[in-house]
Design a protein around this motif. Structure first.
Motif, PDB file in Angstrom:
ATOM      1  N   ILE A 189      -4.767  -6.110  -8.895  1.00  0.00           N
ATOM      2  CA  ILE A 189      -4.459  -6.587  -6.733  1.00  0.00           C
ATOM      3  C   ILE A 189      -4.436  -7.911  -6.791  1.00  0.00           C
ATOM      4  N   LEU A 190      -4.635  -8.551  -7.720  1.00  0.00           N
ATOM      5  CA  LEU A 190      -4.369 -10.081  -8.267  1.00  0.00           C
ATOM      6  C   LEU A 190      -2.584 -10.910  -8.688  1.00  0.00           C
ATOM      7  N   ASP A 191      -2.585  -9.901  -9.647  1.00  0.00           N
ATOM      8  CA  ASP A 191      -0.969 -10.367 -10.107  1.00  0.00           C
ATOM      9  C   ASP A 191      -0.267  -9.718  -8.576  1.00  0.00           C
ATOM     10  N   THR A 192      -0.522  -8.307  -8.656  1.00  0.00           N
ATOM     11  CA  THR A 192       0.469  -7.298  -7.514  1.00  0.00           C
ATOM     12  C   THR A 192       0.760  -8.597  -6.314  1.00  0.00           C
ATOM     13  N   ILE A 193      -0.495  -8.990  -5.841  1.00  0.00           N
ATOM     14  CA  ILE A 193       0.399  -9.722  -4.916  1.00  0.00           C
ATOM     15  C   ILE A 193       0.867 -11.534  -5.124  1.00  0.00           C
ATOM     16  N   GLY A 194       0.916 -11.672  -6.350  1.00  0.00           N
ATOM     17  CA  GLY A 194       1.312 -12.748  -7.167  1.00  0.00           C
ATOM     18  C   GLY A 194       2.980 -12.433  -7.191  1.00  0.00           C
ATOM     19  N   VAL A 195       3.013 -10.789  -7.711  1.00  0.00           N
ATOM     20  CA  VAL A 195       4.309 -10.702  -8.159  1.00  0.00           C
ATOM     21  C   VAL A 195       5.530 -10.560  -6.618  1.00  0.00           C
ATOM     22  N   CYS A 196       4.191 -10.199  -5.318  1.00  0.00           N
ATOM     23  CA  CYS A 196       5.207  -9.775  -4.234  1.00  0.00           C
ATOM     24  C   CYS A 196       5.126 -10.904  -3.034  1.00  0.00           C
ATOM     25  N   ILE A 197       4.345 -12.496  -3.131  1.00  0.00           N
ATOM     26  CA  ILE A 197       5.151 -13.826  -2.974  1.00  0.00           C
ATOM     27  C   ILE A 197       6.158 -13.673  -3.471  1.00  0.00           C
ATOM     28  N   CYS A 198       6.028 -14.016  -4.795  1.00  0.00           N
ATOM     29  CA  CYS A 198       7.153 -14.826  -5.941  1.00  0.00           C
ATOM     30  C   CYS A 198       8.893 -13.701  -4.524  1.00  0.00           C
ATOM     31  N   GLY A 199       8.694 -12.699  -5.197  1.00  0.00           N
ATOM     32  CA  GLY A 199       9.538 -12.000  -4.819  1.00  0.00           C
ATOM     33  C   GLY A 199      10.545 -11.257  -3.278  1.00  0.00           C
ATOM     34  N   ASN A 200       9.247 -12.257  -2.419  1.00  0.00           N
ATOM     35  CA  ASN A 200       9.444 -11.738  -1.172  1.00  0.00           C
ATOM     36  C   ASN A 200      10.076 -13.478  -1.308  1.00  0.00           C
TER      37      ASN A 200
ATOM     38  N   SER B 266       6.369  -4.347  -0.817  1.00  0.00           N
ATOM     39  CA  SER B 266       6.666  -3.473  -2.198  1.00  0.00           C
ATOM     40  C   SER B 266       8.105  -3.432  -2.893  1.00  0.00           C
ATOM     41  N   SER B 267       9.334  -3.721  -1.761  1.00  0.00           N
ATOM     42  CA  SER B 267      10.146  -4.287  -2.690  1.00  0.00           C
ATOM     43  C   SER B 267      10.558  -5.910  -3.642  1.00  0.00           C
ATOM     44  N   GLY B 268       9.643  -5.978  -2.698  1.00  0.00           N
ATOM     45  CA  GLY B 268       9.526  -7.868  -3.335  1.00  0.00           C
ATOM     46  C   GLY B 268       8.673  -7.674  -4.520  1.00  0.00           C
ATOM     47  N   ALA B 269       7.822  -6.755  -4.758  1.00  0.00           N
ATOM     48  CA  ALA B 269       6.752  -6.942  -5.810  1.00  0.00           C
ATOM     49  C   ALA B 269       7.816  -5.686  -7.102  1.00  0.00           C
TER      50      ALA B 269
ATOM     51  N   GLY C 229       3.219   6.767 -16.640  1.00  0.00           N
ATOM     52  CA  GLY C 229       4.154   6.517 -16.483  1.00  0.00           C
ATOM     53  C   GLY C 229       5.398   6.044 -15.161  1.00  0.00           C
ATOM     54  N   SER C 230       5.048   5.258 -14.880  1.00  0.00           N
ATOM     55  CA  SER C 230       5.358   4.163 -13.290  1.00  0.00           C
ATOM     56  C   SER C 230       4.356   3.016 -12.986  1.00  0.00           C
ATOM     57  N   HIS C 231       5.076   2.221 -12.048  1.00  0.00           N
ATOM     58  CA  HIS C 231       3.987   0.759 -11.423  1.00  0.00           C
ATOM     59  C   HIS C 231       3.122   1.199 -10.807  1.00  0.00           C
ATOM     60  N   GLY C 232       2.092   1.394 -10.557  1.00  0.00           N
ATOM     61  CA  GLY C 232       1.383   2.080  -9.332  1.00  0.00           C
ATOM     62  C   GLY C 232       0.918   0.742  -8.753  1.00  0.00           C
ATOM     63  N   SER C 233       0.645   0.000  -8.537  1.00  0.00           N
ATOM     64  CA  SER C 233       0.367  -0.912  -7.645  1.00  0.00           C
ATOM     65  C   SER C 233       1.462  -2.078  -7.261  1.00  0.00           C
ATOM     66  N   VAL C 234       2.726  -1.544  -7.226  1.00  0.00           N
ATOM     67  CA  VAL C 234       3.645  -2.504  -6.393  1.00  0.00           C
ATOM     68  C   VAL C 234       4.119  -1.011  -5.312  1.00  0.00           C
ATOM     69  N   GLN C 235       3.532  -0.377  -5.893  1.00  0.00           N
ATOM     70  CA  GLN C 235       3.697   1.441  -4.815  1.00  0.00           C
ATOM     71  C   GLN C 235       2.939   1.303  -3.714  1.00  0.00           C
ATOM     72  N   ILE C 236       1.634   1.241  -3.954  1.00  0.00           N
ATOM     73  CA  ILE C 236       0.258   1.530  -4.024  1.00  0.00           C
ATOM     74  C   ILE C 236      -0.565   0.052  -3.154  1.00  0.00           C
ATOM     75  N   LEU C 237      -1.026  -0.704  -3.055  1.00  0.00           N
ATOM     76  CA  LEU C 237      -1.443  -1.959  -2.704  1.00  0.00           C
ATOM     77  C   LEU C 237      -0.644  -2.299  -1.548  1.00  0.00           C
ATOM     78  N   PRO C 238       0.683  -2.995  -1.601  1.00  0.00           N
ATOM     79  CA  PRO C 238       1.251  -2.755  -0.196  1.00  0.00           C
ATOM     80  C   PRO C 238       1.354  -1.559   0.886  1.00  0.00           C
ATOM     81  N   ALA C 239       1.052  -0.812   0.925  1.00  0.00           N
ATOM     82  CA  ALA C 239       0.281   0.348   1.408  1.00  0.00           C
ATOM     83  C   ALA C 239      -0.474   0.159   2.206  1.00  0.00           C
ATOM     84  N   ILE C 240      -2.135   0.169   0.392  1.00  0.00           N
ATOM     85  CA  ILE C 240      -2.789   0.061   1.637  1.00  0.00           C
ATOM     86  C   ILE C 240      -2.805  -1.346   2.439  1.00  0.00           C
TER      87      ILE C 240
END
Length: 181
Positions: free
Chosen positions: A31-42, A81-84, A97-108
């Motif tokens: 979760i922390l990693d995905t939020i960090g990727v969202c911050i940078c990507g956004n 999710s797009s930013g991530a 076979g996917s990148h689930g966190s960037v799809q699931i976590l932003p929705a949650i």
């Protein structure tokens, strides 16, 4: 005969699922990693242009991470999710076979913020939805040459997660997963 989505709902709503502490710890790091990727990507020009083109309000709704904007839960989840995924730093699950966190976590996160649920509930929902998503992904893996995995297993997992956050019944959750599949 019980369907797959009914078995998934039984797994989640059965109340007997005890998540091992090591899995919870790994989920927190994920979760922390995905939020960090969202911050940078956004903060990329691409995502800023998308957010601006949608005319997102500054107040109300759910947080669009790092952009000092808010929006409806679905649009906040879309932007986050797009930013991530923009920087290609999202995690991958080799069995699913996917990148689930960037799809699931932003929705949650956007649904949880809207509903005011606790961090503990967010963590539990993330673990359940990710687990279910990976299992669906494993089922779909033989089709990866034909169907891109990102579009197959994330949707039922997101439907499950949203159903959990919004407090839907087991029956409504099954219906939501069926619609998304």
């Amino acid at each position: 005969m019980e369907t797959l989505e009914e078995r998934i709902a039984d797994f989640v709503f059965g109340g007997t699922t005890k998540v091992p502490p090591a899995i919870l710890e790994e989920a927190k790091w994920n979760i922390l990693d995905t939020i960090g990727v969202c911050i940078c990507g956004n903060q990329t020009d691409y995502i800023k242009r998308v957010a601006s083109s949608l005319g997102l309000p500054v107040r109300g709704g759910s947080t669009v991470i790092a952009l000092k904007r808010r929006s409806t839960p679905p649009l906040a989840a879309l932007i986050n999710s797009s930013g991530a995924t923009t920087l290609e730093l999202d995690e991958a699950h080799k069995h699913g076979g996917s990148h689930g966190s960037v799809q699931i976590l932003p929705a949650i996160l956007s649904a949880a913020e809207h509903e005011g649920v606790s961090g503990k509930e967010v963590l539990h929902t993330f673990v359940m939805a990710y687990e279910v998503g990976v299992r669906v992904g494993r089922i779909m893996k033989p089709l990866n040459d034909v169907v891109h995995p990102h579009g197959t297993w994330a949707l039922p997992a997101i439907s499950l997660a949203s159903s959990m956050i919004f407090g839907l019944s087991k029956e409504k959750t099954v219906e939501a997963m069926r619609i998304s599949a």
